[in-house]
Design a protein around this motif. Structure first.
Motif, PDB file in Angstrom:
ATOM      1  N   SER A 130       0.845  -1.292   0.088  1.00  0.00           N
ATOM      2  CA  SER A 130      -0.024   0.205   0.015  1.00  0.00           C
ATOM      3  C   SER A 130       0.898   1.389  -0.123  1.00  0.00           C
ATOM      4  O   SER A 130       0.453   2.431  -0.187  1.00  0.00           O
ATOM      5  N   TRP A 131       2.041   1.026   0.337  1.00  0.00           N
ATOM      6  CA  TRP A 131       3.077   2.312   0.354  1.00  0.00           C
ATOM      7  C   TRP A 131       3.540   2.528  -1.007  1.00  0.00           C
ATOM      8  O   TRP A 131       3.815   1.556  -1.796  1.00  0.00           O
ATOM      9  N   GLN A 132       3.510   3.758  -1.466  1.00  0.00           N
ATOM     10  CA  GLN A 132       3.899   4.314  -2.767  1.00  0.00           C
ATOM     11  C   GLN A 132       5.255   4.423  -3.138  1.00  0.00           C
ATOM     12  O   GLN A 132       6.012   4.371  -2.116  1.00  0.00           O
ATOM     13  N   LEU A 133       5.739   4.329  -4.406  1.00  0.00           N
ATOM     14  CA  LEU A 133       7.201   4.404  -4.600  1.00  0.00           C
ATOM     15  C   LEU A 133       7.744   5.736  -3.897  1.00  0.00           C
ATOM     16  O   LEU A 133       8.852   5.786  -3.497  1.00  0.00           O
ATOM     17  N   ASN A 134       7.105   6.766  -4.009  1.00  0.00           N
ATOM     18  CA  ASN A 134       7.806   7.987  -3.493  1.00  0.00           C
ATOM     19  C   ASN A 134       7.924   7.997  -1.854  1.00  0.00           C
ATOM     20  O   ASN A 134       8.832   8.564  -1.354  1.00  0.00           O
ATOM     21  N   ASP A 135       7.087   7.254  -1.281  1.00  0.00           N
ATOM     22  CA  ASP A 135       7.188   6.775   0.243  1.00  0.00           C
ATOM     23  C   ASP A 135       8.460   6.070   0.430  1.00  0.00           C
ATOM     24  O   ASP A 135       9.399   6.554   1.485  1.00  0.00           O
TER      25      ASP A 135
END
Length: 156
Positions: A46-51
């Motif tokens: 659920s965490w995105q690439l930018n995170d």
């Protein structure tokens, strides 16, 4: 400065640095980098690439600060002294050093310079051992006394 007087100045070149502090800081920097890379890799989908990229950047910043804190050293060679502090480095000719100071309670050695200013030499500090710092300060003082009397400062 008090303590045992070294019989002779050390052979050149010689480097003084706070070894214990440096070892701890380098290990902590490597550990921080590994932890942040590990966190970025094991985050839930659920965490995105930018995170993940932000975590990697934070790890790089924290590790970079640790590496910066591990930088200080004082290097003496036949031409003079290189003082490397946290962010800046300064090259001094032997004749520029008037006095080497390490008083009780000082966090590191201070060099009094011929132009009337002082320069912190964070590479020699009592936090890694008072006797070791006093010995290093005495060696640097003896080198400055011996070499400063026989040399002239470089002119620009």
């Amino acid at each position: 400065m008090t303590g045992p007087v070294p019989p002779n100045p050390p052979a050149l070149p010689v480097t003084w640095r706070p070894r214990r502090n440096r070892a701890v800081l380098l290990a902590a920097s490597a550990l921080l980098a590994a932890v942040f890379v590990g966190m970025a890799l094991v985050l839930p989908p659920s965490w995105q690439l930018n995170d993940r990229i932000m975590l990697l950047c934070l790890g790089a910043v924290f590790s970079g600060v640790g590496l910066m804190l591990a930088r200080p050293r004082v290097v003496a060679d036949p031409e003079g002294v290189l003082v490397v502090n946290l962010v800046r480095s300064r090259r001094l000719h032997w004749a520029e050093i008037v006095r080497v100071n390490l008083r009780q309670g000082d966090p590191w050695v201070t060099l009094d310079l011929a132009d009337g200013t002082s320069l912190a030499a964070m590479g020699i500090q009592p936090s890694g051992g008072r006797d070791q710092a006093v010995r290093a300060a005495l060696q640097l003082r003896d080198l400055a006394d011996e070499r400063g009397a026989t040399s002239e400062p470089a002119t620009a």
